[in-house]
Design a protein around this motif. Structure first.
Motif, mmCIF file in Angstrom:
data_model
loop_
_atom_site.group_PDB
_atom_site.id
_atom_site.type_symbol
_atom_site.label_atom_id
_atom_site.label_comp_id
_atom_site.label_asym_id
_atom_site.label_seq_id
_atom_site.Cartn_x
_atom_site.Cartn_y
_atom_site.Cartn_z
ATOM 1 N N GLU A 1 36.637 15.030 30.922
ATOM 2 C CA GLU A 1 37.940 15.699 30.925
ATOM 3 C C GLU A 1 37.818 17.118 31.482
ATOM 4 O OE1 GLU A 1 40.726 17.423 27.399
ATOM 5 O OE2 GLU A 1 40.000 15.374 27.104
ATOM 6 N N ALA A 2 36.766 17.827 31.085
ATOM 7 C CA ALA A 2 36.589 19.219 31.509
ATOM 8 C C ALA A 2 36.046 19.331 32.934
ATOM 9 C CB ALA A 2 35.642 19.935 30.542
ATOM 10 N N HIS A 3 35.259 18.340 33.367
ATOM 11 C CA HIS A 3 34.608 18.410 34.688
ATOM 12 C C HIS A 3 34.816 17.081 35.430
ATOM 13 C CE1 HIS A 3 32.595 21.985 33.060
ATOM 14 N NE2 HIS A 3 32.276 21.259 32.016
ATOM 15 N N PRO A 4 36.046 16.824 35.914
ATOM 16 C CA PRO A 4 36.350 15.501 36.492
ATOM 17 C C PRO A 4 35.554 15.134 37.733
ATOM 18 C CG PRO A 4 38.159 17.055 36.867
ATOM 19 C CD PRO A 4 37.211 17.717 35.925
ATOM 20 N N THR A 5 35.040 16.135 38.467
ATOM 21 C CA THR A 5 34.282 15.802 39.680
ATOM 22 C C THR A 5 32.800 16.152 39.559
ATOM 23 O OG1 THR A 5 34.967 17.891 40.716
ATOM 24 C CG2 THR A 5 36.264 15.931 41.237
ATOM 25 N N LEU A 6 32.307 16.296 38.335
ATOM 26 C CA LEU A 6 30.861 16.365 38.126
ATOM 27 C C LEU A 6 30.354 14.992 37.685
ATOM 28 C CD1 LEU A 6 30.278 19.796 36.316
ATOM 29 C CD2 LEU A 6 29.938 19.234 38.723
ATOM 30 N N ILE A 7 29.079 14.740 37.926
ATOM 31 C CA ILE A 7 28.488 13.427 37.622
ATOM 32 C C ILE A 7 27.938 13.480 36.201
ATOM 33 C CG2 ILE A 7 26.771 11.717 38.326
ATOM 34 C CD1 ILE A 7 26.920 13.125 41.168
ATOM 35 N N ILE A 8 28.700 12.914 35.264
ATOM 36 C CA ILE A 8 28.304 12.912 33.849
ATOM 37 C C ILE A 8 27.285 11.786 33.638
ATOM 38 C CG2 ILE A 8 29.127 12.888 31.464
ATOM 39 C CD1 ILE A 8 30.404 15.079 33.264
ATOM 40 N N PRO A 9 26.152 12.058 32.991
ATOM 41 C CA PRO A 9 25.161 10.993 32.766
ATOM 42 C C PRO A 9 25.757 9.828 31.975
ATOM 43 C CG PRO A 9 24.234 13.148 32.230
ATOM 44 C CD PRO A 9 25.696 13.358 32.454
ATOM 45 N N PRO A 10 25.256 8.612 32.209
ATOM 46 C CA PRO A 10 25.803 7.448 31.503
ATOM 47 C C PRO A 10 25.267 7.328 30.080
ATOM 48 C CG PRO A 10 24.072 6.745 32.991
ATOM 49 C CD PRO A 10 24.239 8.226 33.200
ATOM 50 N N LEU A 11 26.079 6.732 29.232
ATOM 51 C CA LEU A 11 25.644 6.385 27.874
ATOM 52 C C LEU A 11 25.026 4.991 27.887
ATOM 53 C CD1 LEU A 11 28.414 7.797 25.536
ATOM 54 C CD2 LEU A 11 25.965 8.213 25.371
ATOM 55 N N PRO A 12 24.232 4.655 26.872
ATOM 56 C CA PRO A 12 23.425 3.423 26.946
ATOM 57 C C PRO A 12 24.110 2.145 26.485
ATOM 58 C CG PRO A 12 22.884 4.632 24.971
ATOM 59 C CD PRO A 12 23.862 5.481 25.721
ATOM 60 N N GLU A 13 25.444 2.058 26.554
ATOM 61 C CA GLU A 13 26.065 0.845 26.031
ATOM 62 C C GLU A 13 25.620 -0.407 26.769
ATOM 63 O OE1 GLU A 13 29.262 2.720 28.745
ATOM 64 O OE2 GLU A 13 27.679 3.330 27.354
ATOM 65 N N LYS A 14 25.260 -0.276 28.049
ATOM 66 C CA LYS A 14 24.830 -1.449 28.813
ATOM 67 C C LYS A 14 23.310 -1.495 28.995
ATOM 68 C CE LYS A 14 29.148 -1.757 31.371
ATOM 69 N NZ LYS A 14 29.797 -1.740 32.694
ATOM 70 N N PHE A 15 22.601 -0.577 28.355
ATOM 71 C CA PHE A 15 21.144 -0.575 28.508
ATOM 72 C C PHE A 15 20.509 -1.770 27.822
ATOM 73 C CE2 PHE A 15 21.669 3.188 30.458
ATOM 74 C CZ PHE A 15 20.653 4.118 30.400
ATOM 75 N N ILE A 16 21.159 -2.285 26.737
ATOM 76 C CA ILE A 16 20.543 -3.353 25.967
ATOM 77 C C ILE A 16 20.508 -4.618 26.807
ATOM 78 C CG2 ILE A 16 20.657 -4.656 23.822
ATOM 79 C CD1 ILE A 16 20.129 -1.590 23.631
ATOM 80 N N MET A 17 19.315 -5.130 27.027
ATOM 81 C CA MET A 17 19.156 -6.288 27.893
ATOM 82 C C MET A 17 19.650 -7.551 27.184
ATOM 83 S SD MET A 17 17.318 -3.763 28.822
ATOM 84 C CE MET A 17 15.692 -3.578 28.126
ATOM 85 N N ARG A 18 20.610 -8.218 27.790
ATOM 86 C CA ARG A 18 21.201 -9.409 27.184
ATOM 87 C C ARG A 18 20.130 -10.461 26.930
ATOM 88 N NH1 ARG A 18 24.713 -7.875 31.030
ATOM 89 N NH2 ARG A 18 23.831 -9.290 32.561
ATOM 90 N N GLY A 19 20.164 -11.035 25.726
ATOM 91 C CA GLY A 19 19.218 -12.092 25.374
ATOM 92 C C GLY A 19 17.854 -11.597 24.977
ATOM 93 N N ASP B 1 30.146 9.537 18.266
ATOM 94 C CA ASP B 1 30.122 10.977 18.579
ATOM 95 C C ASP B 1 29.640 11.213 20.011
ATOM 96 O OD1 ASP B 1 30.909 11.521 15.939
ATOM 97 O OD2 ASP B 1 28.820 11.537 15.250
ATOM 98 N N PHE B 2 28.671 10.427 20.446
ATOM 99 C CA PHE B 2 28.185 10.540 21.827
ATOM 100 C C PHE B 2 29.298 10.149 22.811
ATOM 101 C CE2 PHE B 2 24.258 10.349 19.457
ATOM 102 C CZ PHE B 2 23.358 11.120 20.184
ATOM 103 N N LEU B 3 30.059 9.102 22.447
ATOM 104 C CA LEU B 3 31.187 8.685 23.287
ATOM 105 C C LEU B 3 32.214 9.812 23.416
ATOM 106 C CD1 LEU B 3 32.064 5.007 22.256
ATOM 107 C CD2 LEU B 3 31.262 5.787 24.490
ATOM 108 N N TRP B 4 32.491 10.472 22.282
ATOM 109 C CA TRP B 4 33.443 11.591 22.297
ATOM 110 C C TRP B 4 32.954 12.698 23.238
ATOM 111 C CZ3 TRP B 4 32.251 16.609 20.724
ATOM 112 C CH2 TRP B 4 33.333 17.510 20.710
#
Length: 367
Positions: A90-108, A80-83
């Motif tokens: 899509e609605a604001h192509p040139t605004l800076i949308i905050p990132p989601l945490p898919e890469k926040f998890i530290m590997r290992g 749902d967060f991804l959606w």
């Protein structure tokens, strides 16, 4: 920097406690008038025959007139967060949308669905929604309101009203076509400067991210070895009566060092690593935003070129060019305003993260 040199000179007039040193460098932000408060908490596991997933409770409290109630409570899963993020882009192509945490998890460092993984993700999702809530434009997006207020079946129904597969494919084809055109002819200088800034920023933030992870790994290895080293001295003291007290004293010191090291590791994993990861993702987002701005500019440039080569239908072309000029101006203004806001937030976040690390290190060495 002379101010840092002065701090390090151990002048008797300079307060030297960790908190007093750090406070000299912290921003003094005035109170903000907020009317939207969001909390992400209470993660819950769901196991079905097809998949296993986590949902999070999202509580919203608001005094805004466009909301039917002053408080909402819904459950949302990561999809749902991804959606929401895709709808905002899509609605604001040139605004800076905050990132989601898919890469926040530290590997290992953590395993999927472990308590640590879930808590790390919960904090990042909480920050994601609150960054949107604090944004002067995104906070009033209709999809954001629906995300915060709709029950699960309502949200599912609303998602189905989005663009279909063919429409999405068309957008992708246009994006690829725009990117193939090459460099934009008439890009304003400030956007070229932004692009150069982000290329340098991306290199530096990725390097900082790697260094921070290496420091954390070395600290963890050191901690694990110390945990074994202390008990060895305790065991040794049992067979050496003459130096038993000394060996027990060393074991006690090692135990205190272990506890101090563990606190320093917690400080790194809570205050530094997530911030650096977030801005690694921000650097990717900003490069994409700049490309989307260039695509809009590219559409205008191609129409202007086409008009120059056409002798007929000039009125129709002029109307299209006028619309595209307005679109480019709106895109440019949106990005310029968001850029200044993003830089200010980034500098504040970085200052806070590094001063927290400095304070943490000072306490560690004092202990």
């Amino acid at each position: 920097d002379t101010s840092l040199a002065e701090v390090n000179s151990f002048s008797p007039s300079m307060p030297m406690s960790p908190s007093s040193m750090i406070n000299q460098y912290k921003f003094e932000d005035g109170p903000e008038l907020r009317d939207l408060f969001i909390t992400v908490d209470d993660p819950e596991s769901h196991i079905t025959a097809i998949e296993t997933f986590i949902t999070y409770r999202v509580i919203t409290k608001t005094s805004r007139g466009e909301f039917d109630s002053s408080e909402y409570e819904v459950r949302r899963r990561y999809q749902d967060f991804l959606w929401l993020k895709s709808k905002l882009e899509e609605a604001h192509p040139t605004l800076i949308i905050p990132p989601l945490p898919e890469k926040f998890i530290m590997r290992g460092m953590v395993e999927r669905f472990s308590d640590e993984f879930i808590e790390t993700r919960r904090k990042a999702l909480h920050k994601f929604l609150n960054r949107i809530a604090d944004h002067p434009t995104l906070t009033f997006n209709e999809d954001f309101k629906i995300f915060l207020t709709a029950q699960a079946w309502e949200l599912s129904s609303h998602k189905k009203q989005g663009p279909g597969l063919l429409s999405r494919m068309g957008q992708t084809v246009r994006a690829v076509a725009s990117s193939v055109r090459g460099a934009v002819k008439n890009r304003p200088g400030m956007f070229t400067e932004m692009n150069d800034y982000m290329e340098t920023f991306s290199q530096k933030i990725n390097l900082l991210d790697k260094i921070a992870h290496r420091i954390y790994k070395e600290e963890r290895d050191y901690f694990n070895e110390m945990k074994e080293y202390g008990p060895i001295h305790t065991l040794w003291s049992a067979s050496e009566e003459d130096i038993a007290d000394s060996l027990k004293g060393v074991a006690s010191c090692i135990d205190r060092c272990c506890k101090a090291t563990e606190k320093r590791m917690a400080g790194l994993s809570e205050n530094l690593l997530p911030i650096l990861h977030e801005y690694v993702l921000y650097s990717e987002i900003l490069m994409s935003v700049l490309k989307r701005r260039d695509q809009i500019q590219g559409e205008l440039d191609s129409k202007v070129d086409a008009l120059a080569n056409k002798k007929t239908e000039n009125d129709l072309f002029l109307e299209e060019i006028g619309k595209l000029e307005d679109k480019v101006e709106r895109a440019n203004n949106a990005l310029k305003a968001d850029w200044d806001r993003w830089k200010q937030n980034m500098q504040c976040d970085m200052r806070s993260a590094f001063t927290n690390v400095a304070e943490n290190n000072l306490r560690f060495y004092e202990e």
